[in-house]
Enzyme design. Structure first.
Site, PDB file in Angstrom:
ATOM      1  N   LYS A   1      -7.398  -5.350  13.076  1.00 42.66           N
ATOM      2  CA  LYS A   1      -6.266  -4.582  13.624  1.00 42.66           C
ATOM      3  C   LYS A   1      -5.811  -5.143  14.967  1.00 42.66           C
ATOM      4  CE  LYS A   1      -5.761  -1.629  10.267  1.00 42.66           C
ATOM      5  NZ  LYS A   1      -4.551  -1.702   9.422  1.00 42.66           N
TER       6      LYS A   1
ATOM      7  N   ARG B   1      -0.066   5.352  -1.821  1.00 46.16           N
ATOM      8  CA  ARG B   1      -0.923   6.448  -1.327  1.00 46.16           C
ATOM      9  C   ARG B   1      -0.849   6.524   0.200  1.00 46.16           C
ATOM     10  NH1 ARG B   1      -6.283   5.769  -1.703  1.00 46.16           N
ATOM     11  NH2 ARG B   1      -6.301   3.540  -2.186  1.00 46.16           N
TER      12      ARG B   1
ATOM     13  N   GLY C   1       0.840  -1.212   0.000  1.00 50.56           N
ATOM     14  CA  GLY C   1       0.000   0.000   0.000  1.00 50.56           C
ATOM     15  C   GLY C   1       0.862   1.244   0.000  1.00 50.56           C
TER      16      GLY C   1
ATOM     17  N   ASN D   1       1.312  -2.545   5.480  1.00 54.97           N
ATOM     18  CA  ASN D   1       0.493  -1.334   5.605  1.00 54.97           C
ATOM     19  C   ASN D   1      -0.826  -1.409   4.848  1.00 54.97           C
ATOM     20  OD1 ASN D   1       0.106   1.792   5.782  1.00 54.97           O
ATOM     21  ND2 ASN D   1       0.167   1.358   3.583  1.00 54.97           N
TER      22      ASN D   1
ATOM     23  N   ALA E   1     -11.372  -5.921  14.615  1.00 54.83           N
ATOM     24  CA  ALA E   1     -10.953  -7.317  14.799  1.00 54.83           C
ATOM     25  C   ALA E   1      -9.666  -7.583  14.024  1.00 54.83           C
ATOM     26  CB  ALA E   1     -12.063  -8.265  14.336  1.00 54.83           C
TER      27      ALA E   1
ATOM     28  N   VAL F   1      -2.837  -8.313  -1.656  1.00 55.01           N
ATOM     29  CA  VAL F   1      -2.232  -9.065  -0.539  1.00 55.01           C
ATOM     30  C   VAL F   1      -3.182 -10.126   0.021  1.00 55.01           C
ATOM     31  CG1 VAL F   1      -0.637  -7.207   0.113  1.00 55.01           C
ATOM     32  CG2 VAL F   1      -2.905  -7.333   1.195  1.00 55.01           C
TER      33      VAL F   1
ATOM     34  N   TYR G   1     -12.955  -4.110  11.048  1.00 51.36           N
ATOM     35  CA  TYR G   1     -11.658  -3.422  11.034  1.00 51.36           C
ATOM     36  C   TYR G   1     -10.945  -3.570  12.379  1.00 51.36           C
ATOM     37  CZ  TYR G   1      -8.506   0.584  10.155  1.00 51.36           C
ATOM     38  OH  TYR G   1      -7.426   1.410   9.982  1.00 51.36           O
TER      39      TYR G   1
ATOM     40  N   SER H   1      -3.870  -0.097  14.407  1.00 49.85           N
ATOM     41  CA  SER H   1      -4.698   1.104  14.588  1.00 49.85           C
ATOM     42  C   SER H   1      -5.111   1.220  16.052  1.00 49.85           C
ATOM     43  CB  SER H   1      -5.963   0.994  13.729  1.00 49.85           C
ATOM     44  OG  SER H   1      -6.914   1.973  14.114  1.00 49.85           O
TER      45      SER H   1
END
Ligand code: NAP
Length: 245
Positions: free
Chosen positions: A155, A11, A8, A86, A153, A60, A151, A138
């Site tokens: 992270k 950006r 990633g 990332n 879970a 990925v 998200y 995060s």
């Protein structure tokens, strides 16, 4: 020159990390999913900083594509000394209304995708007895968040992954850490409403969103000799948002 792979990396946070690592003396391979133009422009910025850069498209979430990405990066730049896990997506919604597909898509990319990249990279690092892996987790992985069960879970899972890999690889001198950013100004957070943004700023002691460079600094530190006694750690880069979590 040492070599790094940033998934990633075209950006947002990944781009800032890729450019920062180039300035620190790494040649850099960028992985992207679909935005080839952004990846090419990040690669051009890296070359302008005096480092070699290559960019490869690879989802990925696909184990084979992820392994090919690692192989292509090593073929182009030599053995990888640093890998930044990332790549990530969001598909927000309250859990009771969240489809199984939206849950799985986020876990498949953000967590399983990190494993798919880490596994082949780690094999080489263990053989060479050196290397550093950093996963971009995060604050939400520490605190949970309304509308982000998938998200959060994924992270939180990344932290378990990092700590397990750190235990498995420490004896060979390979370090594995995570950063836990708060809210950072990228495409991912551009969709926040003014109300959501206000609530986040109100809960952040430093009173601003993070910049991609804030996270890049922490990733570069974890890849550097200055962090040579750090493994299995989760570095919060969140303006104080998740203090104590
Ligand atoms: P972003 O601007 O949306 O960029 C996401 C990057 O991930 C893009 O380069 C994208 O590739 C890549 N990507 C997405 N799915 C992929 C896949 N299946 N395979 C390969 N690459 C994939 O997001 P960001 O804000 O920079 O976030 C980067 C990371 O930081 C994510 O893991 C995110 O969860 C985490 N994070 C972000 C924040 C924040 O507030 N922004 C806070 C904490 C953690 P393309 O360019 O090809 O689309």
């Amino acid at each position: 020159m040492p070599a790094a792979l940033v998934t990633g990396g075209g950006r947002g946070i990944g781009r800032a990390v890729a450019i920062r690592l180039a300035r620190d003396g790494f040649d850099v391979a960028i992985g992207y999913r679909s935005d080839a133009e952004a990846a090419a422009s990040a690669a051009a910025e890296i070359e302008a900083a005096g480092a070699a850069a290559v960019a490869f498209g690879a989802d990925v979430a696909d184990a084979h594509a992820a392994a090919t990405l690692v192989g292509s990066a090593e073929e182009a730049l030599g053995p990888l000394d640093a890998v930044i896990l990332n790549a990530g997506i969001t598909r927000d919604g309250l859990a009771v209304r969240m489809s199984a597909e939206d849950f799985s898509a986020v876990v498949d990319t953000n967590l399983t995708g990190a494993f798919h990249v880490a596994r082949p990279a780690l094999r080489g690092m263990l053989r060479r007895r050196r290397g550093s892996i950093v996963a971009v987790s995060s604050v939400v992985g520490l605190t949970g968040n309304v509308g982000q069960a998938n998200y959060a879970a994924a992270k939180a899972g990344l932290i378990g992954l990092v700590r397990s890999l750190a235990r498995e690889a420490g004896g060979r001198g390979v370090r594995v850490n995570a950063v836990a950013p708060g809210y950072v100004a990228t495409d991912m957070t551009a969709v926040l409403s003014d109300e959501q943004r206000g609530a986040i700023l109100g809960a952040t002691p430093l009173g601003r969103l993070g910049e991609p460079d804030d996270v890049a600094d922490a990733c570069a530190f974890l890849c550097s000799a200055a962090a040579s006694f750090m493994t299995g750690s989760v570095l919060a880069v969140d303006g104080g948002l998740a203090m104590g979590a």
